[in-house]
Design an enzyme around this catalytic site. Sequence first.
Site, mmCIF file in Angstrom:
data_model
loop_
_atom_site.group_PDB
_atom_site.id
_atom_site.type_symbol
_atom_site.label_atom_id
_atom_site.label_comp_id
_atom_site.label_asym_id
_atom_site.label_seq_id
_atom_site.Cartn_x
_atom_site.Cartn_y
_atom_site.Cartn_z
ATOM 1 C CG ASP A 63 -0.235 -0.467 2.505
ATOM 2 O OD1 ASP A 63 0.978 -0.217 2.659
ATOM 3 O OD2 ASP A 63 -0.891 -1.114 3.339
ATOM 4 C CG ASN A 132 -8.761 -1.397 12.344
ATOM 5 O OD1 ASN A 132 -7.790 -1.981 11.852
ATOM 6 N ND2 ASN A 132 -9.301 -0.322 11.787
ATOM 7 C CG HIS A 134 -5.602 -2.112 9.215
ATOM 8 N ND1 HIS A 134 -4.372 -2.247 8.640
ATOM 9 C CD2 HIS A 134 -5.441 -1.219 10.230
ATOM 10 C CE1 HIS A 134 -3.495 -1.474 9.284
ATOM 11 N NE2 HIS A 134 -4.111 -0.867 10.254
ATOM 12 C CD GLU A 139 -8.609 1.087 8.013
ATOM 13 O OE1 GLU A 139 -8.684 0.235 8.919
ATOM 14 O OE2 GLU A 139 -7.827 2.053 8.057
#
Length: 238
Positions: A63, A132, A134, A139
Site C-alpha cells: 500500500d 482493528n 486491517h 479496513e
Amino acid sequence: MKVLTRENRGDAGAAGAVVVRECVQAKPDAVLGFATGSSPLPLYDALADFGLDFSRVRGFALDEYIGLPPGDPRSYGAVIDSEVVQRLGMRPGSVLLPDVAAADLEAAAGEYEQAIREAGGVDLQILGIGHNGHLAFNEPGAALDSRTRVEQLAERTRRANARFFDSPDQVPTRCMTQGIGTILDARQLLLIAHGADKADIIARALQGPVTPDCPASALQLHPRVTVILDQAAAAGLR
C-alpha cells in the site's frame, strides 16, 4: 495455517526471516510482497544479517499513502527503499508501489493489479495486522474478494500511524492498497505480529469467524499461511 510463537519481537522477526530465506533460496528470482509498519522491521533486520543474494528478487508494496509530497520520508515508498531495497541489496526500482500521483487513481489501481499478474504473481507476501484487524489498508468492512483500490483510512488507523508524523493532522486520510483478494492470490502468506496490544485482534483473526468486520480473518481462507508471534501477541490464542 502454521502458528509459531517466539519469546520476543526480535526472535519472531528472525523466524520470519528464515521463511523468506527459504523462499529466495528455492527461487532466486522470487516475487515478494513487502509490508511496512513496525511489525516486519525485525524481519528485515534479520534478513540483512543473513547476507542473502537479493539481486534477482522483485517485489510489490502492499500500500501507499495518497497526498504526501514526492520523496516524503514518511511515505511507504521511502521506507521500503531504505529498509528493504538498500539494506537487502536489491536492484533500485525492483519493488513497485501503487502510483498514487496518477491523475486517474482508479486506472492506476488496475495497472498495479496488472503488473502483479505480469510478474507471475507474488510468491511470498509479508504481512502485519492493524489493531482493528486491517490487512494492508483494508479496513473493517472491506470485501474479502476486494482488489487494489483507493481506501479511506479509519480514524483508529490514523491515530496508530500518527507516531510517524509530527501531529495527527498530518496523517493522510486516503491510501491505495492491495485488496484482500489480491493478497490471497499470493502463493504463500507470512504474518508477523508482536506486543500485548495485538493479542485480542490476533485471536479474532486466527480463531474467530471469517468476516469483513475483521479483514485479517481472511487468512483462514488461504491454504499456506505462516503466522509468527511473540509470546505477548499470542496470549489470547486458545
